[in-house]
Design a protein around this motif. Structure first.
Motif, PDB file in Angstrom:
ATOM      1  N   ASN A   4       5.775  58.405  36.213  1.00 23.95           N
ATOM      2  CA  ASN A   4       5.790  59.834  36.511  1.00 23.95           C
ATOM      3  C   ASN A   4       6.786  60.131  37.629  1.00 23.95           C
ATOM      4  OD1 ASN A   4       3.533  60.606  34.708  1.00 23.95           O
ATOM      5  ND2 ASN A   4       2.334  59.310  36.095  1.00 23.95           N
ATOM      6  N   PRO A   5       7.268  61.373  37.708  1.00 24.67           N
ATOM      7  CA  PRO A   5       8.285  61.701  38.720  1.00 24.67           C
ATOM      8  C   PRO A   5       7.866  61.394  40.147  1.00 24.67           C
ATOM      9  CG  PRO A   5       8.102  63.461  37.111  1.00 24.67           C
ATOM     10  CD  PRO A   5       6.997  62.511  36.816  1.00 24.67           C
ATOM     11  N   ASP A   6       6.584  61.533  40.447  1.00 24.94           N
ATOM     12  CA  ASP A   6       6.120  61.321  41.821  1.00 24.94           C
ATOM     13  C   ASP A   6       5.625  59.902  42.072  1.00 24.94           C
ATOM     14  OD1 ASP A   6       6.663  63.991  42.377  1.00 24.94           O
ATOM     15  OD2 ASP A   6       4.664  64.630  41.700  1.00 24.94           O
ATOM     16  N   ASP A   7       5.656  59.044  41.049  1.00 22.49           N
ATOM     17  CA  ASP A   7       5.193  57.666  41.212  1.00 22.49           C
ATOM     18  C   ASP A   7       6.203  56.848  42.009  1.00 22.49           C
ATOM     19  OD1 ASP A   7       2.978  58.243  39.757  1.00 22.49           O
ATOM     20  OD2 ASP A   7       3.631  57.219  37.918  1.00 22.49           O
ATOM     21  N   PRO A   8       5.717  55.837  42.724  1.00 25.67           N
ATOM     22  CA  PRO A   8       6.667  54.921  43.382  1.00 25.67           C
ATOM     23  C   PRO A   8       7.424  54.100  42.325  1.00 25.67           C
ATOM     24  CG  PRO A   8       4.430  54.072  43.543  1.00 25.67           C
ATOM     25  CD  PRO A   8       4.307  55.466  42.974  1.00 25.67           C
ATOM     26  N   ILE A   9       8.649  53.795  42.603  1.00 21.72           N
ATOM     27  CA  ILE A   9       9.445  52.986  41.691  1.00 21.72           C
ATOM     28  C   ILE A   9       8.924  51.558  41.720  1.00 21.72           C
ATOM     29  CG2 ILE A   9      11.230  52.442  43.419  1.00 21.72           C
ATOM     30  CD1 ILE A   9      12.064  53.349  39.812  1.00 21.72           C
ATOM     31  N   ARG A  10       8.753  50.952  40.543  1.00 23.43           N
ATOM     32  CA  ARG A  10       8.208  49.589  40.446  1.00 23.43           C
ATOM     33  C   ARG A  10       9.213  48.665  39.782  1.00 23.43           C
ATOM     34  NH1 ARG A  10       2.939  49.146  41.748  1.00 23.43           N
ATOM     35  NH2 ARG A  10       1.762  51.098  41.944  1.00 23.43           N
ATOM     36  N   LYS A  25      18.381  48.267  46.688  1.00 24.25           N
ATOM     37  CA  LYS A  25      17.761  49.050  47.771  1.00 24.25           C
ATOM     38  C   LYS A  25      18.566  50.314  48.040  1.00 24.25           C
ATOM     39  CE  LYS A  25      16.339  48.664  52.626  1.00 24.25           C
ATOM     40  NZ  LYS A  25      17.163  49.784  53.118  1.00 24.25           N
ATOM     41  N   GLU A  26      19.876  50.187  48.098  1.00 20.38           N
ATOM     42  CA  GLU A  26      20.730  51.349  48.356  1.00 20.38           C
ATOM     43  C   GLU A  26      20.576  52.405  47.271  1.00 20.38           C
ATOM     44  OE1 GLU A  26      25.541  52.379  48.467  1.00 20.38           O
ATOM     45  OE2 GLU A  26      24.853  50.292  48.542  1.00 20.38           O
ATOM     46  N   TYR A  27      20.488  51.978  46.034  1.00 17.17           N
ATOM     47  CA  TYR A  27      20.471  52.922  44.910  1.00 17.17           C
ATOM     48  C   TYR A  27      19.108  53.582  44.735  1.00 17.17           C
ATOM     49  CZ  TYR A  27      21.403  54.808  40.261  1.00 17.17           C
ATOM     50  OH  TYR A  27      21.573  55.651  39.201  1.00 17.17           O
ATOM     51  N   TYR A  28      18.022  52.805  44.880  1.00 18.11           N
ATOM     52  CA  TYR A  28      16.700  53.330  44.567  1.00 18.11           C
ATOM     53  C   TYR A  28      15.891  53.781  45.783  1.00 18.11           C
ATOM     54  CZ  TYR A  28      17.222  51.690  39.759  1.00 18.11           C
ATOM     55  OH  TYR A  28      17.652  51.501  38.464  1.00 18.11           O
ATOM     56  N   LEU A  29      16.051  53.118  46.927  1.00 16.49           N
ATOM     57  CA  LEU A  29      15.214  53.422  48.085  1.00 16.49           C
ATOM     58  C   LEU A  29      15.919  54.279  49.132  1.00 16.49           C
ATOM     59  CD1 LEU A  29      13.389  49.998  48.579  1.00 16.49           C
ATOM     60  CD2 LEU A  29      12.681  51.985  47.227  1.00 16.49           C
ATOM     61  N   ASP A  30      17.219  54.079  49.313  1.00 12.77           N
ATOM     62  CA  ASP A  30      17.951  54.844  50.320  1.00 12.77           C
ATOM     63  C   ASP A  30      18.406  56.202  49.802  1.00 12.77           C
ATOM     64  OD1 ASP A  30      17.591  52.624  51.844  1.00 12.77           O
ATOM     65  OD2 ASP A  30      19.642  51.860  51.630  1.00 12.77           O
ATOM     66  N   SER A  31      18.217  56.447  48.522  1.00 16.12           N
ATOM     67  CA  SER A  31      18.647  57.707  47.925  1.00 16.12           C
ATOM     68  C   SER A  31      17.701  58.072  46.783  1.00 16.12           C
ATOM     69  CB  SER A  31      20.083  57.588  47.395  1.00 16.12           C
ATOM     70  OG  SER A  31      20.447  58.710  46.631  1.00 16.12           O
ATOM     71  N   ASP A  32      17.575  59.383  46.545  1.00 15.33           N
ATOM     72  CA  ASP A  32      16.775  59.864  45.419  1.00 15.33           C
ATOM     73  C   ASP A  32      17.641  60.412  44.299  1.00 15.33           C
ATOM     74  OD1 ASP A  32      14.260  59.221  46.371  1.00 15.33           O
ATOM     75  OD2 ASP A  32      14.007  61.115  47.450  1.00 15.33           O
ATOM     76  N   ASP A  33      18.924  60.093  44.331  1.00 16.04           N
ATOM     77  CA  ASP A  33      19.833  60.613  43.307  1.00 16.04           C
ATOM     78  C   ASP A  33      19.434  60.164  41.909  1.00 16.04           C
ATOM     79  OD1 ASP A  33      21.224  61.825  45.316  1.00 16.04           O
ATOM     80  OD2 ASP A  33      22.878  60.370  45.354  1.00 16.04           O
ATOM     81  N   TRP A  34      18.838  58.964  41.799  1.00 18.49           N
ATOM     82  CA  TRP A  34      18.467  58.447  40.480  1.00 18.49           C
ATOM     83  C   TRP A  34      17.361  59.297  39.833  1.00 18.49           C
ATOM     84  CZ3 TRP A  34      13.430  56.880  39.593  1.00 18.49           C
ATOM     85  CH2 TRP A  34      12.633  56.686  40.730  1.00 18.49           C
ATOM     86  N   ARG A  35      16.616  60.076  40.651  1.00 15.54           N
ATOM     87  CA  ARG A  35      15.554  60.916  40.110  1.00 15.54           C
ATOM     88  C   ARG A  35      16.085  62.237  39.554  1.00 15.54           C
ATOM     89  NH1 ARG A  35      10.323  59.499  41.740  1.00 15.54           N
ATOM     90  NH2 ARG A  35      10.230  57.892  43.365  1.00 15.54           N
ATOM     91  N   ALA A  36      17.294  62.609  39.937  1.00 15.79           N
ATOM     92  CA  ALA A  36      17.805  63.938  39.612  1.00 15.79           C
ATOM     93  C   ALA A  36      18.248  64.034  38.161  1.00 15.79           C
ATOM     94  CB  ALA A  36      18.974  64.282  40.539  1.00 15.79           C
ATOM     95  N   PRO A  76       2.939  45.545  38.174  1.00 17.13           N
ATOM     96  CA  PRO A  76       4.103  45.044  38.923  1.00 17.13           C
ATOM     97  C   PRO A  76       4.202  45.697  40.287  1.00 17.13           C
ATOM     98  CG  PRO A  76       4.703  45.491  36.648  1.00 17.13           C
ATOM     99  CD  PRO A  76       3.329  46.023  36.836  1.00 17.13           C
ATOM    100  N   PRO A  77       4.772  44.998  41.273  1.00 16.50           N
ATOM    101  CA  PRO A  77       4.835  45.541  42.642  1.00 16.50           C
ATOM    102  C   PRO A  77       5.792  46.719  42.737  1.00 16.50           C
ATOM    103  CG  PRO A  77       6.134  43.535  42.477  1.00 16.50           C
ATOM    104  CD  PRO A  77       5.409  43.670  41.172  1.00 16.50           C
ATOM    105  N   THR A  78       5.581  47.534  43.761  1.00 14.85           N
ATOM    106  CA  THR A  78       6.551  48.580  44.040  1.00 14.85           C
ATOM    107  C   THR A  78       7.850  47.941  44.509  1.00 14.85           C
ATOM    108  OG1 THR A  78       5.887  48.799  46.353  1.00 14.85           O
ATOM    109  CG2 THR A  78       4.724  50.172  44.725  1.00 14.85           C
ATOM    110  N   LEU A  79       8.941  48.649  44.347  1.00 16.71           N
ATOM    111  CA  LEU A  79      10.247  48.109  44.747  1.00 16.71           C
ATOM    112  C   LEU A  79      10.283  47.879  46.255  1.00 16.71           C
ATOM    113  CD1 LEU A  79      12.997  47.225  43.747  1.00 16.71           C
ATOM    114  CD2 LEU A  79      13.795  49.574  43.981  1.00 16.71           C
ATOM    115  N   THR A  80       9.643  48.733  46.997  1.00 14.72           N
ATOM    116  CA  THR A  80       9.588  48.581  48.462  1.00 14.72           C
ATOM    117  C   THR A  80       8.949  47.256  48.853  1.00 14.72           C
ATOM    118  OG1 THR A  80       9.448  50.975  48.749  1.00 14.72           O
ATOM    119  CG2 THR A  80       8.802  49.598  50.622  1.00 14.72           C
ATOM    120  N   LYS A  81       7.815  46.949  48.224  1.00 12.03           N
ATOM    121  CA  LYS A  81       7.131  45.679  48.515  1.00 12.03           C
ATOM    122  C   LYS A  81       7.953  44.496  48.071  1.00 12.03           C
ATOM    123  CE  LYS A  81       2.705  43.333  47.829  1.00 12.03           C
ATOM    124  NZ  LYS A  81       1.354  43.421  47.188  1.00 12.03           N
TER     125      LYS A  81
END
Length: 476
Positions: A38-44, A60-71, A467-472
């Motif tokens: 879902n749009p508000d779910d953490p990326i896994r 990390k740069e693409y998915y965690l440091d930016s939200d451009d991939w959600r747009a 599966p773990p979140t990308l942050t973890k």
């Protein structure tokens, strides 16, 4: 059954089928998935074989440091089943990626390895697009009865992946107005490739031209319309291929029958099958798409992978010219052995004083910078034993016997050439041995170790935990 547990099983079965299918189409392949339901779910991330571990900073740069991939997506749009996204920003070295959005999964991105000997990454991309489609369908239907069928479909998808890629590319070039049907063409290519004529495998070129373009061809020989051999008659087409062996001539087909024989250049939308004995290549225009052998398609271009040798040559003290000439010499000798389907062994000696090897010595070494001497050297590789080449680009001996004490890495399934090379290099560190098997594989051996050996990845088991979140995963 909880929704999380069902989702985890869907991901596992699709990933397992995709990994297994790609490993048969290419070399052993790993697969990974980054997703958000879902749009508000953490990326896994699901990366059971650590395919993405070396790409942590970029991910990390693409998915965690930016939200451009959600747009750029409306998740509430239920009229669209799936949309494939081409993301240039996520270009990871050595990997093939495929991103998609759908009404059932907000975002998913699949990853697999880009092997250096691939004809084209196109069929693999089509394969991954189909995996994304199946995962979206399974998430949408929540049907427990078909939970493992998607994996079975992906395991056997090679012919469909080749067909999908060719169809997509031809549609981009000429639109939907085409009369060539790709499945019958691919079936005929495999059928002809496994049909022998007087004990010999097929050689020569068969080109498939759009029927509307056939009248533009200048034929050397054209068959009457009612007597044209049907493409599905593999035995007849195999016989006709003898008329174009070792020449610039080609059999011309409209996808249903063989129209005639002509000297014709490929067009951007033509499909060609180049038969080379027990194997061959399929081209779209002038670009290779895939190869075929043993009645199945694969991604390999049958060119030897010489990356390890190239890297070693860069590390030792040689001039750029000598390094280039030596590398090209080895490639030529390997290619010659492959084309003639015989095994050979090359000892590349980088010592100032050549190592003494039992075998046929020469009164005067052959200078391999001379073209005629290179031709002689290629012929000498057919004899039993190794060819001894030194860094001065001279051949010091042939029919050489490699011996040594037993080493731990020996493999009885690989034969005498391979195991003798392991033993010999374990006692002579400043050289490399290249072993060419008669069934095409090339092994590069140094210090008793095969540098070209493939890793055996750990077996996958069902993904029963989320599966773990990308942050973890990044913090691990």
């Amino acid at each position: 059954m909880s929704s999380d547990y069902f989702a985890n099983l869907c991901i596992f079965h699709i990933m397992d089928g995709l990994r297994d299918g790609l490993s048969h189409f290419s070399k052993a392949s790993r697969v990974a998935l980054i997703y958000a339901v879902n749009p508000d779910d953490p990326i896994r991330i699901y990366d059971p074989q650590d395919l993405l571990r070396e790409h942590d900073p970029k991910i990390k740069e693409y998915y965690l440091d930016s939200d451009d991939w959600r747009a750029g997506d409306n998740h509430d749009d239920t009229t669209r089943l799936i949309e494939v996204i081409r993301t240039k920003d996520l270009a990871l070295a050595g990997l093939i990626t495929c991103s998609a959005r759908s009404s059932s999964i907000f975002y998913q991105c699949w990853f697999t390895e880009q092997h250096p000997d691939m004809c084209s990454i196109g069929p693999t991309e089509s394969w991954m697009e189909y995996a994304a489609l199946l995962l979206s369908q399974d998430f949408a239907t929540q049907n427990i009865l078909r939970i493992d069928s998607s994996g079975h479909l992906l395991r056997e998808y090679s012919t469909h992946a080749v067909r999908d890629y060719i169809v997509d590319q031809r549609n981009r070039i000429m639109g939907w107005d085409t009369q060539l049907r790709i499945y019958p063409i691919l079936d005929s290519v495999l059928g002809i490739s496994k049909t022998r004529e007087e004990g010999a495998w097929a050689r020569g070129d068969l080109i498939f031209i759009e029927p509307s373009e056939l009248d533009k061809i200048k034929y050397m020989a054209k068959f009457p319309e009612k007597e044209r051999p049907y493409l599905k008659n593999h035995k007849h087409v195999r016989k006709l291929l003898q008329s174009v062996e070792s020449s610039g001539r080609k059999l011309v087909s409209d996808g249903k029958v063989v129209v005639g024989i002509a000297v014709v250049s490929p067009t951007s939308n033509s499909i060609s099958a180049h038969f080379k004995g027990d194997r061959g290549l399929i081209y779209l225009g002038c670009t290779p798409v895939c190869s075929f052998a043993d009645a199945k398609f694969s991604s390999t271009n049958y060119k030897p992978n010489m990356v390890q040798l190239e890297e070693y040559l860069l590390e030792i003290d040689l001039s750029a010219e000598v390094r280039h000439n030596l590398f090209q010499l080895v490639v030529q000798m390997i290619t010659s052995a492959n084309n003639r389907s015989h095994g050979s062994t090359l000892v590349l000696d980088f010592n100032d004083t050549p190592v003494e090897i039992a075998g046929q010595a020469l009164e005067k070494p052959l200078d391999l910078r001379e073209p005629e001497m290179r031709g002689l050297a290629r012929s000498l590789t057919k004899l039993d034993g190794a060819v001894h080449i030194c860094k001065d680009l001279k051949l010091y001996g042939f029919a050489c016997l490699l011996d040594g004490k037993a080493v731990a890495g020996e493999n009885r399934a690989r034969g005498a050439r391979f195991n003798s090379a392991l033993r010999f290099t374990s006692e002579h560190p400043n050289l490399i041995v290249v072993v060419v098997s008669s069934d095409k594989p090339v092994s590069i051996i140094q210090r008793g170790v095969e540098l070209t050996a493939l890793c055996e990845w750990k077996q996958l088991f069902a993904c029963v935990t989320t599966p773990p979140t990308l942050t973890k995963w990044i913090d691990v």
